[in-house]
Design a protein around this motif. Sequence first.
Motif, PDB file in Angstrom:
ATOM      1  N   ALA A   3      -2.597   4.490   4.872  1.00 54.51           N
ATOM      2  CA  ALA A   3      -1.358   5.128   4.454  1.00 54.51           C
ATOM      3  C   ALA A   3      -1.644   6.219   3.437  1.00 54.51           C
ATOM      4  N   VAL A   4      -0.754   7.209   3.378  1.00 55.32           N
ATOM      5  CA  VAL A   4      -0.860   8.244   2.356  1.00 55.32           C
ATOM      6  C   VAL A   4      -0.546   7.596   1.010  1.00 55.32           C
ATOM      7  N   PRO A   5      -1.374   7.807  -0.033  1.00 59.77           N
ATOM      8  CA  PRO A   5      -2.533   8.695  -0.059  1.00 59.77           C
ATOM      9  C   PRO A   5      -3.804   7.989   0.372  1.00 59.77           C
ATOM     10  N   LEU A   6      -4.745   8.749   0.939  1.00 66.73           N
ATOM     11  CA  LEU A   6      -6.019   8.179   1.345  1.00 66.73           C
ATOM     12  C   LEU A   6      -6.929   7.978   0.140  1.00 66.73           C
ATOM     13  N   ASP A   7      -6.899   8.924  -0.820  1.00 69.52           N
ATOM     14  CA  ASP A   7      -7.702   8.805  -2.032  1.00 69.52           C
ATOM     15  C   ASP A   7      -6.791   8.315  -3.151  1.00 69.52           C
ATOM     16  N   TRP A   8      -6.724   6.991  -3.312  1.00 73.93           N
ATOM     17  CA  TRP A   8      -5.810   6.392  -4.277  1.00 73.93           C
ATOM     18  C   TRP A   8      -6.087   6.860  -5.701  1.00 73.93           C
ATOM     19  N   VAL A   9      -7.332   6.795  -6.117  1.00 75.20           N
ATOM     20  CA  VAL A   9      -7.667   7.102  -7.500  1.00 75.20           C
ATOM     21  C   VAL A   9      -7.304   8.539  -7.857  1.00 75.20           C
ATOM     22  N   ALA A  10      -7.715   9.471  -7.020  1.00 75.22           N
ATOM     23  CA  ALA A  10      -7.430  10.879  -7.300  1.00 75.22           C
ATOM     24  C   ALA A  10      -5.935  11.143  -7.328  1.00 75.22           C
ATOM     25  N   THR A  11      -5.202  10.551  -6.401  1.00 73.69           N
ATOM     26  CA  THR A  11      -3.764  10.776  -6.320  1.00 73.69           C
ATOM     27  C   THR A  11      -3.035  10.166  -7.511  1.00 73.69           C
ATOM     28  N   LEU A  12      -3.457   9.003  -7.927  1.00 75.43           N
ATOM     29  CA  LEU A  12      -2.791   8.335  -9.044  1.00 75.43           C
ATOM     30  C   LEU A  12      -3.066   8.997 -10.384  1.00 75.43           C
ATOM     31  N   ARG A  13      -4.049   9.859 -10.437  1.00 71.01           N
ATOM     32  CA  ARG A  13      -4.385  10.532 -11.691  1.00 71.01           C
ATOM     33  C   ARG A  13      -3.538  11.776 -11.939  1.00 71.01           C
ATOM     34  N   VAL A  14      -2.950  12.332 -10.885  1.00 71.98           N
ATOM     35  CA  VAL A  14      -2.252  13.617 -11.011  1.00 71.98           C
ATOM     36  C   VAL A  14      -0.738  13.424 -10.882  1.00 71.98           C
ATOM     37  N   PRO A  15       0.029  13.724 -11.931  1.00 71.59           N
ATOM     38  CA  PRO A  15       1.496  13.586 -11.870  1.00 71.59           C
ATOM     39  C   PRO A  15       2.080  14.473 -10.779  1.00 71.59           C
ATOM     40  N   GLY A  16       3.146  13.985 -10.148  1.00 69.90           N
ATOM     41  CA  GLY A  16       3.805  14.760  -9.113  1.00 69.90           C
ATOM     42  C   GLY A  16       4.342  13.874  -8.011  1.00 69.90           C
ATOM     43  N   PRO A  17       4.950  14.477  -6.996  1.00 69.21           N
ATOM     44  CA  PRO A  17       5.543  13.718  -5.887  1.00 69.21           C
ATOM     45  C   PRO A  17       4.553  12.806  -5.169  1.00 69.21           C
ATOM     46  N   GLU A  18       3.310  13.285  -4.978  1.00 71.99           N
ATOM     47  CA  GLU A  18       2.318  12.470  -4.280  1.00 71.99           C
ATOM     48  C   GLU A  18       1.996  11.205  -5.082  1.00 71.99           C
ATOM     49  N   ARG A  19       1.898  11.365  -6.395  1.00 72.56           N
ATOM     50  CA  ARG A  19       1.622  10.208  -7.245  1.00 72.56           C
ATOM     51  C   ARG A  19       2.798   9.235  -7.211  1.00 72.56           C
ATOM     52  N   ASP A  20       4.016   9.766  -7.246  1.00 74.26           N
ATOM     53  CA  ASP A  20       5.201   8.906  -7.200  1.00 74.26           C
ATOM     54  C   ASP A  20       5.231   8.089  -5.912  1.00 74.26           C
ATOM     55  N   LYS A  28      -6.801   0.467 -15.952  1.00 76.74           N
ATOM     56  CA  LYS A  28      -8.215   0.293 -15.615  1.00 76.74           C
ATOM     57  C   LYS A  28      -8.613   1.114 -14.394  1.00 76.74           C
ATOM     58  N   LEU A  29      -7.850   2.132 -14.094  1.00 71.98           N
ATOM     59  CA  LEU A  29      -8.096   2.931 -12.894  1.00 71.98           C
ATOM     60  C   LEU A  29      -9.497   3.521 -12.882  1.00 71.98           C
ATOM     61  N   ASP A  30      -9.986   3.930 -14.048  1.00 75.89           N
ATOM     62  CA  ASP A  30     -11.305   4.558 -14.119  1.00 75.89           C
ATOM     63  C   ASP A  30     -12.445   3.570 -13.894  1.00 75.89           C
ATOM     64  N   THR A  31     -12.132   2.289 -13.866  1.00 71.44           N
ATOM     65  CA  THR A  31     -13.202   1.294 -13.652  1.00 71.44           C
ATOM     66  C   THR A  31     -13.427   0.990 -12.179  1.00 71.44           C
ATOM     67  N   PHE A  32     -12.574   1.512 -11.309  1.00 72.70           N
ATOM     68  CA  PHE A  32     -12.739   1.266  -9.871  1.00 72.70           C
ATOM     69  C   PHE A  32     -13.999   1.971  -9.386  1.00 72.70           C
ATOM     70  N   GLU A  33     -14.935   1.200  -8.812  1.00 78.49           N
ATOM     71  CA  GLU A  33     -16.228   1.742  -8.408  1.00 78.49           C
ATOM     72  C   GLU A  33     -16.357   1.944  -6.905  1.00 78.49           C
ATOM     73  N   GLY A  34     -15.322   1.591  -6.158  1.00 82.00           N
ATOM     74  CA  GLY A  34     -15.364   1.817  -4.724  1.00 82.00           C
ATOM     75  C   GLY A  34     -16.224   0.838  -3.960  1.00 82.00           C
ATOM     76  N   ARG A  35     -16.555  -0.294  -4.551  1.00 83.50           N
ATOM     77  CA  ARG A  35     -17.384  -1.285  -3.863  1.00 83.50           C
ATOM     78  C   ARG A  35     -16.586  -2.081  -2.828  1.00 83.50           C
ATOM     79  N   SER A  36     -15.279  -1.976  -2.902  1.00 85.08           N
ATOM     80  CA  SER A  36     -14.396  -2.616  -1.937  1.00 85.08           C
ATOM     81  C   SER A  36     -13.240  -1.668  -1.678  1.00 85.08           C
ATOM     82  N   LEU A  37     -12.379  -2.029  -0.724  1.00 84.38           N
ATOM     83  CA  LEU A  37     -11.178  -1.235  -0.516  1.00 84.38           C
ATOM     84  C   LEU A  37     -10.353  -1.222  -1.792  1.00 84.38           C
ATOM     85  N   PHE A  38      -9.701  -0.118  -2.055  1.00 85.47           N
ATOM     86  CA  PHE A  38      -8.874  -0.020  -3.252  1.00 85.47           C
ATOM     87  C   PHE A  38      -7.790  -1.099  -3.239  1.00 85.47           C
TER      88      PHE A  38
END
Length: 225
Positions: A23-40, A91-101
């Motif tokens: 589902a959108v967004p595909l890149d959870w971490v990047a999307t959650l870091r930037v305010p805006g409609p996509e983050r919402d 703790k978003l910055d601690t996600f290392e991508g070792r599993s699905l978000f």
Amino acid sequence: MTQELASEGTTVLPAGARSLDDAVPLDWVATLRVPGPERDRALATLHALLERAARHQVHRMRHLLGAGDRATVDELTTAAADGALAALLAKLDTFEGRSLFTTWAYKFAILEAATEVRRRAWSGREVSLEGGERLTDPAPGPEQLVLAHDLADAVSLALDEALTEHQRRVAVALLVEQVPVDVLADRLGTTRGALYKTLHDARRRIRAHLTAAGYLPATSRTGAR
């Protein structure tokens, strides 16, 4: 686990999405870091996921709630999802991508749900923080009974003489009364980590005291502070 949780909720994925990670967004971490409609939109989708995971956990622990009704389950589920989302974002910055978000996110929801259920189960119940309880465990035979009372007296003495008042309160609440650590943290206005550290130090002091009194072998590690 995703299929199991899916049956608990009603969230509909965007057209063409094969799973929550599609589902959108595909890149959870990047999307959650930037305010805006996509983050919402990401926050709304993520909250729905956390709510479904939390509801699953609340149902697993529902026996602790006694006669808890549907409204209680809904309340705890929402509170857990809200708390999980806040904890995850912190703790978003601690996600290392070792599993699905989303797999990583499940853990936050399950932990928060378990905490909310325990808090509700202990709501209104008195937690004794006096620390003066006598630790006795009657045994079937006279000799065993004497030994049990003797050891209980030794442990009670260790609680009184080897521990600080705070250590004694924490040890009695967690080890004797079996108060959940998150509930005790709320009552004392502290953190789980701080309580675990206090309990660790208390156990070392008790062991050292019992060793010195001859109840434990001298080869045991003591190291009381």
